[in-house]
Scaffold this motif. Structure first.
Motif, PDB file in Angstrom:
ATOM      1  N   GLU A 286      -2.621  -9.025  -4.811  1.00 14.69           N
ATOM      2  CA  GLU A 286      -3.383 -10.056  -4.109  1.00 14.69           C
ATOM      3  C   GLU A 286      -2.678 -11.416  -4.162  1.00 14.69           C
ATOM      4  OE1 GLU A 286      -7.758 -11.369  -4.931  1.00 14.69           O
ATOM      5  OE2 GLU A 286      -7.683  -9.151  -4.898  1.00 14.69           O
ATOM      6  N   GLU A 287      -2.180 -11.701  -5.369  1.00 15.00           N
ATOM      7  CA  GLU A 287      -1.483 -12.976  -5.567  1.00 15.00           C
ATOM      8  C   GLU A 287      -0.237 -13.058  -4.673  1.00 15.00           C
ATOM      9  OE1 GLU A 287       0.109 -15.712  -9.313  1.00 15.00           O
ATOM     10  OE2 GLU A 287      -0.521 -13.627  -9.684  1.00 15.00           O
ATOM     11  N   ALA A 288       0.495 -11.937  -4.614  1.00 13.54           N
ATOM     12  CA  ALA A 288       1.708 -11.882  -3.788  1.00 13.54           C
ATOM     13  C   ALA A 288       1.358 -12.066  -2.315  1.00 13.54           C
ATOM     14  CB  ALA A 288       2.435 -10.551  -3.997  1.00 13.54           C
ATOM     15  N   GLU A 289       0.246 -11.466  -1.887  1.00 10.59           N
ATOM     16  CA  GLU A 289      -0.162 -11.586  -0.470  1.00 10.59           C
ATOM     17  C   GLU A 289      -0.494 -13.026  -0.107  1.00 10.59           C
ATOM     18  OE1 GLU A 289       0.227  -9.496   1.912  1.00 10.59           O
ATOM     19  OE2 GLU A 289       0.940  -7.994   0.444  1.00 10.59           O
ATOM     20  N   ILE A 290      -1.145 -13.697  -1.043  1.00 11.06           N
ATOM     21  CA  ILE A 290      -1.488 -15.110  -0.780  1.00 11.06           C
ATOM     22  C   ILE A 290      -0.220 -15.945  -0.589  1.00 11.06           C
ATOM     23  CG2 ILE A 290      -2.456 -17.212  -1.855  1.00 11.06           C
ATOM     24  CD1 ILE A 290      -4.631 -15.309  -3.092  1.00 11.06           C
ATOM     25  N   PHE A 291       0.748 -15.759  -1.518  1.00 11.27           N
ATOM     26  CA  PHE A 291       2.018 -16.486  -1.403  1.00 11.27           C
ATOM     27  C   PHE A 291       2.722 -16.157  -0.077  1.00 11.27           C
ATOM     28  CE2 PHE A 291       2.422 -17.005  -6.247  1.00 11.27           C
ATOM     29  CZ  PHE A 291       2.056 -18.344  -6.190  1.00 11.27           C
ATOM     30  N   LYS A 292       2.714 -14.852   0.251  1.00  8.78           N
ATOM     31  CA  LYS A 292       3.415 -14.424   1.473  1.00  8.78           C
ATOM     32  C   LYS A 292       2.790 -15.057   2.722  1.00  8.78           C
ATOM     33  CE  LYS A 292       5.309  -9.930   0.165  1.00  8.78           C
ATOM     34  NZ  LYS A 292       4.917  -8.507   0.167  1.00  8.78           N
ATOM     35  N   ALA A 293       1.440 -15.090   2.720  1.00  9.80           N
ATOM     36  CA  ALA A 293       0.748 -15.692   3.874  1.00  9.80           C
ATOM     37  C   ALA A 293       1.100 -17.169   3.995  1.00  9.80           C
ATOM     38  CB  ALA A 293      -0.760 -15.514   3.740  1.00  9.80           C
ATOM     39  N   GLN A 294       1.115 -17.873   2.857  1.00 12.60           N
ATOM     40  CA  GLN A 294       1.479 -19.304   2.864  1.00 12.60           C
ATOM     41  C   GLN A 294       2.919 -19.488   3.347  1.00 12.60           C
ATOM     42  OE1 GLN A 294       0.702 -20.704  -1.115  1.00 12.60           O
ATOM     43  NE2 GLN A 294      -1.480 -21.092  -0.690  1.00 12.60           N
ATOM     44  N   LEU A 295       3.773 -18.576   2.835  1.00 14.24           N
ATOM     45  CA  LEU A 295       5.184 -18.627   3.185  1.00 14.24           C
ATOM     46  C   LEU A 295       5.384 -18.449   4.701  1.00 14.24           C
ATOM     47  CD1 LEU A 295       7.851 -19.016   1.713  1.00 14.24           C
ATOM     48  CD2 LEU A 295       7.987 -16.534   1.392  1.00 14.24           C
ATOM     49  N   ARG A 296       4.679 -17.464   5.258  1.00  8.97           N
ATOM     50  CA  ARG A 296       4.805 -17.219   6.702  1.00  8.97           C
ATOM     51  C   ARG A 296       4.383 -18.444   7.517  1.00  8.97           C
ATOM     52  NH1 ARG A 296       3.164 -11.953   5.604  1.00  8.97           N
ATOM     53  NH2 ARG A 296       0.967 -12.473   5.886  1.00  8.97           N
ATOM     54  N   ARG A 297       3.268 -19.065   7.054  1.00  8.30           N
ATOM     55  CA  ARG A 297       2.770 -20.239   7.771  1.00  8.30           C
ATOM     56  C   ARG A 297       3.793 -21.388   7.738  1.00  8.30           C
ATOM     57  NH1 ARG A 297      -2.376 -19.986   5.646  1.00  8.30           N
ATOM     58  NH2 ARG A 297      -1.955 -21.706   4.225  1.00  8.30           N
ATOM     59  N   ARG A 298       4.327 -21.608   6.550  1.00  5.99           N
ATOM     60  CA  ARG A 298       5.325 -22.686   6.409  1.00  5.99           C
ATOM     61  C   ARG A 298       6.592 -22.394   7.211  1.00  5.99           C
ATOM     62  NH1 ARG A 298       1.773 -25.157   5.582  1.00  5.99           N
ATOM     63  NH2 ARG A 298       0.946 -26.055   3.652  1.00  5.99           N
TER      64      ARG A 298
END
Ligand SMILES: [Zn+2]
Length: 238
Positions: A100-112
């Motif tokens: 879950e934690e990794a998914e949150i980071f990945k989603a933020q990363l994609r947005r940035r």
């Protein structure tokens, strides 16, 4: 051989011609002086370039900020993924929480990263706008330099002419007696620089009035100064 003696009115007319040429040369010199120096167009061109450079600077700052955020997110995601796929963690609950934690980071990363891509397009546009403004400023400056050179050349030529005319004026005024010269100067002041008027077909060319016969006869002799009955200019019959 000495030149034939001219009548007083012919001498005055010659002086008037020189003075009119001096006046015209001075007017041209003032017009040139007004055109020397930076033009509004040139100043506007520099301003446009400065504005575009400033806008690009702002975009570059945003780019650096986003790049920093992307790097930061990647460095925070990396240890989470190491744990997740490293095999050291086997507890399913812990694994799913790491997931879950990794998914949150990945989603933020994609947005940035999307934001960064959009910004890169803006940066490219901004760089093109700066190049365009630079090129047009170079063109403007080249044209301006040429114009200034031409004006300076013209100024030099006119200043040379003025010196010669002043010299001629000195010689010419020396041939006229002081009393007449003082009348001439007064009239020049009062009549927009023209103290002598030609007479054509019995008309004063200074004010277009038809002159009385007696005046015309006196003026024709050229021996004495005869003034127009209306504008007071000294009459000259060629
Ligand atoms: Zn007149």
């Amino acid at each position: 051989m000495a030149p034939l003696a001219m009548t007083i009115t012919a001498e005055l007319h010659a002086l008037q011609e020189i003075d009119s040429a001096i006046d015209a040369t001075r007017v041209s010199l003032v017009a040139i002086e007004e055109q020397l120096g930076e033009t509004e167009e040139l100043i506007a061109g520099r301003q446009a370039l400065a504005e575009r450079q400033e806008a690009l600077k702002g975009l570059h700052a945003q780019q650096r900020d986003l790049e920093w955020q992307v790097d930061d997110l990647r460095s925070r995601l990396s240890p989470v993924e190491d744990k997740l796929y490293g095999g050291s963690v086997r507890n399913p609950k812990e694994l799913s929480s790491l997931q879950e934690e990794a998914e949150i980071f990945k989603a933020q990363l994609r947005r940035r990263e999307d934001e960064l891509l959009n910004l890169m397009v803006q940066v490219e546009d901004g760089e093109a706008a700066v190049r365009e403004a630079e090129a047009s400023l170079v063109e403007l400056e080249r044209g301006w330099q040429q114009q200034q050179q031409a004006l300076l050349g013209q100024q030099g030529r006119l200043e040379g002419e003025l010196v010669k005319l002043e010299e001629k004026r000195g010689q010419q005024s020396g041939r006229i007696d002081a009393r007449v010269l003082s009348l001439y100067d007064t009239l020049r002041e009062r009549r927009q620089g023209r103290a002598v008027a030609k007479v054509e077909r019995g008309m004063c060319q200074g004010c277009r009035i038809s002159l009385p016969m007696s005046i015309l006869q006196k003026a024709r002799s050229g021996l004495d100064v005869v003034q127009c009955v209306s504008c007071e200019r000294i009459l000259y019959l060629s």
